[in-house]
Write an enzyme that holds these catalytic residues in place. Sequence first.
Site, PDB file in Angstrom:
ATOM      1  CB  THR A   1      -0.919   0.005   1.244  1.00 41.68           C
ATOM      2  OG1 THR A   1      -1.867  -1.037   1.090  1.00 41.68           O
ATOM      3  CG2 THR A   1      -1.675   1.315   1.399  1.00 41.68           C
TER       4      THR A   1
ATOM      5  CG  ASP B   1      -2.921  -7.437   3.229  1.00 44.16           C
ATOM      6  OD1 ASP B   1      -3.200  -6.698   4.190  1.00 44.16           O
ATOM      7  OD2 ASP B   1      -3.501  -7.372   2.133  1.00 44.16           O
TER       8      ASP B   1
ATOM      9  CB  THR C   1      -2.682 -21.407  21.095  1.00 43.49           C
ATOM     10  OG1 THR C   1      -3.961 -20.882  21.487  1.00 43.49           O
ATOM     11  CG2 THR C   1      -1.656 -20.297  21.183  1.00 43.49           C
TER      12      THR C   1
HETATM   13  N1  ASP Z   1      -2.856  -5.322   0.172  1.00 44.25           N
HETATM   14  C1  ASP Z   1      -1.729  -4.569   0.667  1.00 44.25           C
HETATM   15  C2  ASP Z   1      -0.506  -5.478   0.700  1.00 44.25           C
HETATM   16  O1  ASP Z   1      -0.340  -6.216   1.621  1.00 44.25           O
HETATM   17  C3  ASP Z   1      -2.020  -4.039   2.011  1.00 44.25           C
HETATM   18  C4  ASP Z   1      -0.952  -3.165   2.621  1.00 44.25           C
HETATM   19  O2  ASP Z   1       0.150  -2.988   2.149  1.00 44.25           O
HETATM   20  O3  ASP Z   1      -1.259  -2.611   3.664  1.00 44.25           O
HETATM   21  O4  ASP Z   1       0.255  -5.457  -0.227  1.00 44.25           O
END
Ligand code: ASP
Length: 345
Positions: A18, A95, A281
């Site tokens: 992002t 992510d 867990t």
């Molecule tokens: N979808 C993006 C990624 O993981 C989310 C982010 O960077 O916050 O590349």
Amino acid sequence: MAKRGKETSVLIIYTGGTIGMVHDRQTGSLVPIDFKHITDHVPVIGNFGFDLQSVSFDPVKDSSNIDPDIWVKLAETIEKNYDNFDGFVVLHGTDTMAYTASALSFMLENLAKPVIFTGSQLPIGLPRTDGRENLVTSLEIAAASKNGSPVVPEVCIYFDNELTRGNRTTKFSAEHFDAFNSPNYPPLALAGLHIKYNENLIHYPAGTRKLKVNKSFDNNVAILKLFPGINRHFVEAVINTKGLRALIIETFGSGNAPTHEWFLDDLKSFIRKGGIIFNVTQCHGGSVEMGLYETSREMMAAGVVSGKDITSEASVTKLMLLLGSCSTREEIIDCLGKPIAGEIS
Ligand code: ASP
């Protein structure tokens, strides 16, 4: 890539995420674009008193598309530039950042330099972006040294004022700037007016062993998250997956699972056939303690390995690496049960 002669040097490796994304004109979805877009929005990085260089993946990726081949590519980029830089900042989507940081912590054996992962929740081009602060402070941390040695020679994640060990960290919010936490290990540093390092929690390498990069992964693993009422056919479909060598079961509380006869028989027969079962867990914090309740005692007797307080991200990346690099089942089980990069207590 060589140092330009200034005292400290940091290499930024841009993989995507992002932080560097913009809205696609046709679809309206966020897509990653080139590194120049980031530097245009953070001109201050040109004013650091140290040598800053960058390298970008081509194409850059949303982190949902990052896989073991990319972990290897990233580790090789660090390996190739290791002697020429004092530290590394990896810009990565949030992510799967905790997976990549965990994988790299296991791959980079004898690491003696900072590898700081960061990214952002809002693109760098937006006025309220968290990307600027995350990037600028990560650079400071990657360059920080004391008595000529790096302050944090570990794979870490820096996000929203907190530096945490990469393989202890998990993404827990898709909304807040404070997107990550490390439930079972305190932060290695907190950034306020000053960056305060918890040096007693940071791992410092003993001696000067050469960096060794482990690059073999085997993805014949599965994660089975338990839930009340779990269906036998589903469990058996997972266990009988073609080629499966190891199964992570995400259990309840301190490592508990149903005591139904069919469930335990399925686990035992997988282990008898040479499979490995790792008990992790599904709680956000705390540890597996097999044998504490009757609902984990039989699994322990069957040879299920305790994941203790490992995160799910660290468990799957560690298992893939061990399956790819160890020669015997015993060696894998031995390494699973103990910390190899500070990932379990
Ligand atoms: N979808 C993006 C990624 O993981 C989310 C982010 O960077 O916050 O590349």
